[in-house]
Design a protein around this motif. Structure first.
Motif, PDB file in Angstrom:
ATOM      1  N   LEU A 154      -5.595  -0.133   4.706  1.00  0.00           N
ATOM      2  CA  LEU A 154      -4.925   0.771   5.641  1.00  0.00           C
ATOM      3  C   LEU A 154      -3.851   1.583   4.926  1.00  0.00           C
ATOM      4  O   LEU A 154      -3.381   1.233   3.854  1.00  0.00           O
ATOM      5  CB  LEU A 154      -4.302  -0.040   6.782  1.00  0.00           C
ATOM      6  CG  LEU A 154      -5.234  -0.966   7.580  1.00  0.00           C
ATOM      7  CD1 LEU A 154      -4.427  -1.723   8.629  1.00  0.00           C
ATOM      8  CD2 LEU A 154      -6.373  -0.188   8.224  1.00  0.00           C
ATOM      9  N   ARG A 155      -3.456   2.660   5.572  1.00  0.00           N
ATOM     10  CA  ARG A 155      -2.312   3.455   5.133  1.00  0.00           C
ATOM     11  C   ARG A 155      -1.399   3.690   6.323  1.00  0.00           C
ATOM     12  O   ARG A 155      -1.818   4.363   7.259  1.00  0.00           O
ATOM     13  CB  ARG A 155      -2.773   4.803   4.560  1.00  0.00           C
ATOM     14  CG  ARG A 155      -3.546   4.676   3.263  1.00  0.00           C
ATOM     15  CD  ARG A 155      -2.598   4.217   2.125  1.00  0.00           C
ATOM     16  NE  ARG A 155      -3.318   4.101   0.847  1.00  0.00           N
ATOM     17  CZ  ARG A 155      -3.890   3.010   0.418  1.00  0.00           C
ATOM     18  NH1 ARG A 155      -3.822   1.902   1.173  1.00  0.00           N
ATOM     19  NH2 ARG A 155      -4.515   2.975  -0.729  1.00  0.00           N
ATOM     20  N   PRO A 156      -0.172   3.090   6.316  1.00  0.00           N
ATOM     21  CA  PRO A 156       0.376   2.232   5.274  1.00  0.00           C
ATOM     22  C   PRO A 156      -0.350   0.888   5.215  1.00  0.00           C
ATOM     23  O   PRO A 156      -0.970   0.475   6.198  1.00  0.00           O
ATOM     24  CB  PRO A 156       1.840   2.056   5.702  1.00  0.00           C
ATOM     25  CG  PRO A 156       1.848   2.296   7.167  1.00  0.00           C
ATOM     26  CD  PRO A 156       0.782   3.308   7.433  1.00  0.00           C
ATOM     27  N   PRO A 157      -0.269   0.204   4.086  1.00  0.00           N
ATOM     28  CA  PRO A 157      -1.062  -1.012   3.906  1.00  0.00           C
ATOM     29  C   PRO A 157      -0.606  -2.159   4.801  1.00  0.00           C
ATOM     30  O   PRO A 157       0.552  -2.220   5.231  1.00  0.00           O
ATOM     31  CB  PRO A 157      -0.847  -1.352   2.428  1.00  0.00           C
ATOM     32  CG  PRO A 157       0.455  -0.713   2.079  1.00  0.00           C
ATOM     33  CD  PRO A 157       0.537   0.538   2.903  1.00  0.00           C
ATOM     34  N   ALA A 158      -1.530  -3.064   5.068  1.00  0.00           N
ATOM     35  CA  ALA A 158      -1.243  -4.289   5.811  1.00  0.00           C
ATOM     36  C   ALA A 158      -1.192  -5.455   4.837  1.00  0.00           C
ATOM     37  O   ALA A 158      -2.032  -5.566   3.942  1.00  0.00           O
ATOM     38  CB  ALA A 158      -2.299  -4.542   6.880  1.00  0.00           C
TER      39      ALA A 158
END
Length: 305
Positions: free
Chosen positions: A266-270
């Motif tokens: 994901l963006r932002p990352p999880a």
């Protein structure tokens, strides 16, 4: 309409519908429906004229809720619940306090004996007292896990006790659900997803984690529960954009870490976190494994800052 929050109602004996709803995890409209349709409702009227629930009412409602969740039709569940017999009220009820709040915290041995006797009310009271006085993490580590250990030993020795395990698990879930509700002023804008690995049926730890995060750290979570397919978890990640994803595996049959590497970036990352004794070695590089409930709460809370 019952009075649920005023000072005068709080001082009267028995309990208003709001307190009962929070205790049992049953919505107030459902409680009103059960009262109107099946006669399972507040049997006490206070000096101020307000309808109030007493100990016997709580016991019948707990049994009604248990049966309905087990798939029994409401009308049949009501007939069975109305047959529940309750011992005389202790002083805490006569004084208008919910049992176990703040009540005496039982030992693990006492709680295990109550569970073995299928004494649901005593189990409920003990769990409520522990959660209110100690908090979620100490209750889990110091009370709940030893009780489960005792139940497991009895199962190993006698081959019996599944009914005991189910009753204790159900009462624990009922106590945890209100605590895991959306916290006031949560610290996170992006939710935390909590799920079990695909085919993993042991879901209690994710509910405990949700309650601990909500009460201790004001973290908003989404619990996907038992047997969450990897494809469903991936879809939920794309739709919700969580800050952290936690996946539980209790047994080795559900602990293959390969699907974790396929979760969407994901963006932002999880942050991907796993817990439980089922996970195999060689987790993917971006996955962190925690060894305890306390570690899980701390790591997830830190990841949100």
């Amino acid at each position: 309409m019952e009075e649920t929050g005023s000072a005068s109602a709080a001082e009267e004996p028995g309990y208003g519908i709001g307190a009962v709803s929070r205790r049992l995890g049953v919505p107030a409209p459902t409680l009103r429906t059960w009262n109107l349709r099946y006669g399972i409702g507040p049997s006490r009227r206070s000096p101020g004229g307000h309808r109030r629930y007493d100990r016997a009412d709580l016991a019948r409602l707990e049994e009604m809720s248990r049966l309905v969740h087990a798939g029994v039709p409401p009308a049949d569940a009501a007939r069975q619940a109305l047959r529940v017999r309750v011992p005389p009220e202790p002083a805490a009820y006569r004084e208008g306090r919910l049992p176990g709040e703040p009540g005496n915290v039982p030992s693990a041995a006492m709680l295990a004996r109550a569970a073995t006797a299928l004494d649901g009310m005593t189990v409920t009271d003990g769990l409520a007292a522990a959660l209110a006085r100690l908090g979620v993490v100490p209750t889990w580590d110091g009370l709940v896990r030893p009780v489960f250990d005792a139940i497991s030993r009895r199962q190993d020795e006698t081959g019996a006790g599944i009914d005991v395990e189910h009753l204790f698990s159900e009462r624990l879930l009922a106590a945890l659900h209100p605590l895991a509700a959306h916290p006031a002023r949560p610290v996170n804008d992006r939710p935390v997803l909590l799920a079990c690995a695909e085919e993993e049926q042991h879901s209690l730890p994710v509910h405990v984690l949700a309650a601990a995060l909500a009460t201790d750290r004001r973290v908003d979570t989404r619990v996907l529960g038992a047997r969450t397919p990897h494809t469903a978890l991936a879809d939920a990640m794309r739709r919700l954009g969580p800050a952290v994803v936690f996946v539980w595996s209790h047994v080795a049959a559900t602990g293959d870490p390969a699907p974790l590497a396929a979760l969407p970036a994901l963006r932002p990352p999880a942050r991907i976190v796993v817990g439980g004794p089922g996970w195999w070695p060689d987790l993917p590089p971006r996955v962190t494994c925690v060894a305890s409930l306390q570690d899980a709460v701390a790591l997830i809370a830190d990841a949100l800052h």
